[in-house]
Enzyme design. Sequence first.
Site, PDB file in Angstrom:
ATOM      1  N   GLU A 148       0.837  -0.761   0.243  1.00 20.94           N
ATOM      2  CA  GLU A 148      -0.310   0.177   0.136  1.00 20.94           C
ATOM      3  C   GLU A 148       0.499   1.047   0.254  1.00 20.94           C
ATOM      4  O   GLU A 148       0.272   2.730   0.302  1.00 20.94           O
ATOM      5  CB  GLU A 148      -0.943   0.050   0.950  1.00 20.94           C
ATOM      6  CG  GLU A 148       0.158   0.041   2.407  1.00 20.94           C
ATOM      7  CD  GLU A 148       0.297  -1.301   2.973  1.00 20.94           C
ATOM      8  OE1 GLU A 148       0.559  -2.426   2.769  1.00 20.94           O
ATOM      9  OE2 GLU A 148       0.405  -0.868   4.458  1.00 20.94           O
TER      10      GLU A 148
ATOM     11  N   GLU B 296      -5.724  -2.998  -0.203  1.00 21.54           N
ATOM     12  CA  GLU B 296      -4.521  -1.757  -0.391  1.00 21.54           C
ATOM     13  C   GLU B 296      -4.906  -0.589  -0.518  1.00 21.54           C
ATOM     14  O   GLU B 296      -4.523   0.610   0.152  1.00 21.54           O
ATOM     15  CB  GLU B 296      -3.847  -1.810  -1.906  1.00 21.54           C
ATOM     16  CG  GLU B 296      -2.988  -3.173  -2.259  1.00 21.54           C
ATOM     17  CD  GLU B 296      -2.237  -4.089  -0.680  1.00 21.54           C
ATOM     18  OE1 GLU B 296      -1.926  -3.041  -0.106  1.00 21.54           O
ATOM     19  OE2 GLU B 296      -2.716  -5.202  -0.250  1.00 21.54           O
TER      20      GLU B 296
HETATM   21  N1  0A1 Z   1       1.280  -4.257   4.156  1.00 13.79           N
HETATM   22  C1  0A1 Z   1       0.775  -5.658   2.591  1.00 13.79           C
HETATM   23  C2  0A1 Z   1       1.898  -6.804   3.000  1.00 13.79           C
HETATM   24  C3  0A1 Z   1       3.167  -6.856   2.770  1.00 13.79           C
HETATM   25  C4  0A1 Z   1       3.688  -6.618   3.823  1.00 13.79           C
HETATM   26  C5  0A1 Z   1       5.471  -6.919   3.648  1.00 13.79           C
HETATM   27  C6  0A1 Z   1       6.231  -7.011   2.364  1.00 13.79           C
HETATM   28  O1  0A1 Z   1       6.793  -7.466   2.499  1.00 13.79           O
HETATM   29  C7  0A1 Z   1       7.274  -8.655   1.295  1.00 13.79           C
HETATM   30  C8  0A1 Z   1       4.634  -6.735   1.479  1.00 13.79           C
HETATM   31  C9  0A1 Z   1       3.433  -6.419   1.781  1.00 13.79           C
HETATM   32  C10 0A1 Z   1      -0.990  -5.786   2.493  1.00 13.79           C
HETATM   33  O2  0A1 Z   1      -1.107  -5.700   3.890  1.00 13.79           O
HETATM   34  O3  0A1 Z   1      -1.130  -5.833   1.610  1.00 13.79           O
HETATM   35 ZN    ZN Z   2      -2.796  -4.660   4.503  1.00 13.49          ZN
END
Ligand code: 0A1
Ligand code: ZN
Length: 872
Positions: free
Chosen positions: A268, A302
Amino acid sequence: MKAEEPQTVYLRDYQPPAFLIDYVDLRFELFEDGARVHSRLTIRRNPEAEPDQRDLVLNGEDLELESLVLDGRPVEGFEADERTLRIEKVADQFLLDVVTWIRPQDNTCLEGLYKSSGMFCTQCEAEGFRRITYFPDRPDVMARYRTRIEADKGAYPILLANGNPVDWGDLDGGRHQVTWEDPFPKPSYLFALVAGDLVEQRDEFVTGSGRTVELSMYVEARNQDKCDHALSSLKKAMRWDEEVYGREYDLDRFMIVAVDDFNMGAMENKGLNIFNSSCVLASPETATDATYEQIESIVAHEYFHNWSGNRVTCRDWFQLSLKEGFTVFRDNQFSADMGSPTVQRIDQVNMLRTAQFAEDAGPMAHPVRPDSYIEIGNFYTLTVYEKGAEVVRMIHTLLGPDLFREGSDLYFARHDGQAVTTDDFVRAMEDASGRDLSQFRLWYGQAGTPQLRVTDSFDAEGRSYTLSVEQSCPPTPEANHKTPFHIPFRVSLLDSQGQPLVLDAEGNTEQVLELTEQSHRFLFTGISERPTPSLLRGFSAPVKLEYPWTRDQLGFLCSHDTDGFNRWDAGQKLAIDVIQSLLNGHDTAVDSRLIDAFRETLADTSLDRAMVARMLTLPSVSYLTELTEEADVAAIHQTRQRLVDELAGALRQDLLECYHRNAPEDPYRFDPEQSAARALRNMVLKLLTATGDDQGRTLATTQFEQAANMTDELEALRALVNSPFEPEREQALTRFYQRWQHDPQVVEQWFAVQSESPWVGDLNRVTQLLEHPAFDWKNPNKIRMVVGVFAGRNLLHFQRSDGAGHRFLGEQVRRLDARNPQMSAALVRPLARWRQYAPHLRDSMRSELQNIMASKDLSRDLYEVVFKSLKQ
Ligand code: 0A1
Ligand code: ZN
């Protein structure tokens, strides 16, 4: 064993940051052999911090420091090790210029700045920014960013970062630059940059207050025709967030980029969401209904983070569920509004009970707000996301939609621009509603799945009915003893016609009982016949429910319950009871009541067809395993298969009629009506083929050849692959690959269909898939679809009694660990549940974990999971 044991980080050690950063000015020089990052930080001492912290300590990993200048003078007194840089005794306010050299082209862990299919992209959550430059890389340091990107104009015509473009132009040597500014302060984990040869699909959205937002989706040229669905999902999500939460978008641009190599689903980053290609690209020819649905919900997820996560962010990573639990709850609500709320709930709960309950019962169990971690990357879990969403949902249930909305308005208004805690979230809900949620907060701090034991009694003379409820919660690694939870328990009582009885003077036929003690008795008066209770309606709390159901009661609820979720669940419970009784020898024949219930469901044309498809789906081997102590997977699989055979045999005629009644509509549209018809028809096809029925074979091969969309094509393939038709299933697999080998997302599905299949996905096959030319160790999707799907979903072969499945997984995990620790730590998880299995399986799983533990140079990520799994 590790030479040096990785350090554990504790929530109780939290301290406010010693320094704050007001402004971050970045300049990226991107080259083929590396990237130079110039960073200028405007730093000041945090007035709220402990005064004894005189030194400036910055995080940094895998960086080559080229220069370090403080207020214009090279820094002399600094120390750097593998993970930090310390500058001694700095002033209260200063400018720091840092130049680092990094190697995106060699970055295989896909954190920080890396290359995917020739483009540069970033992933900074949770701690990736420290792989780009030295920085206080923690979410409670929020700064404004300006980002200048310089690169070769021919190879990288598109240069993107957060916010709005403010300057651009050509440079010497065929290079160019674009400069971006993000007016909103943000934590470093939301930083993003993309540079590549991409095409842009444009759209726009006019906000409730009349501002026009430019929407852009950037993809490789070959994917140009796969953007429509994501863009239309985005617009729906933007409108929905205005209508349901009063949240408007805040920048002038919103960008989505698709990348092929990505560890998770999507990210996001402020104004510049980056997606795994598999979670954003779709066309009717190449994507299934399930993918369409998933894209709609991930795009929304997102987008919703723009408020729940970005404008209001997390104080520290223990608070991860503050943004994730709330945002999953919001995307669940959105999906419910876009389609069938009941079906959405069924799918959500099915996943929660199968996978999150297993996590809560295993060695990695942790509270929604964990107390400690070794590697935060290991805590992007079903507990933080899905159970976290259930916790928010319970607040919604307790407060009701109006007070909940007042609570969320207060939360956003009070904490806009701040980094806060789950406690702050609950406090806003309390302050807006006047309710006391102090006991409710235990849901954030105690791990484990609570269990409700319900009994009842009916007094015919006194015309009263009593429900007795007892709650308990098993011990988990962080605590043996649990304090009772505050649980909303939604119930109704049905008369013999299936009509809900009036329960109180206001005429309510449903009540949310609030459980706060270990045991309760609820008395209902004026009840003239023994009712059938409908308990935990809509799955009002993430708990296990025990009640001495009779099969007649379950059959009755399966055809009469007015709560759609409970109606489905009654059928599942009936099937589970039948399977378990066959397994433990109580029954020798399949109870005809189950067959009758299925027949009735099939004939009920008043039901949503997506719902019928769910009701015809037997509980998975994974869920049945999760419900069994000392699980013998082969026996569970066989018994389940026997039930499939008998059901399909007994209902053959009804199934064939249902198949023909639901002929596909042309052209393909992804809408609730059409996708429900496809789901039902394909479920029926699966039942018909699984038994080796000749007509089933003809239907499946014809559908496979004639399908006009990927849902029908892939489901026909899946039906053939999971059938005894040997030549047909291999022919279909070959045909399918020939047709689709040019499309990576479809090839990923082709891998999964094989590795998940008890029929073809044996160890031989899965080993062959790893050697297949389309397999790629650099691409997380391919690894997930072969290794992850095999170990996670194909329990029959993964849990082979000779332990070869376990050894296979161990080998792949070790092979991957040096390259991509996040992936290796995620893949090893199925082994962690070793205590759940029959002794011979358990021993071999544990010894595979010990093998991993004994290998050299384990990553912190993998170490944490394996170490905790083996701990007593
Ligand atoms: N915040 C994102 C999830 C996410 C977490 C860590 C990442 O590192 C590889 C990538 C994405 C979500 O909740 O969609
Ligand atoms: Zn998330």
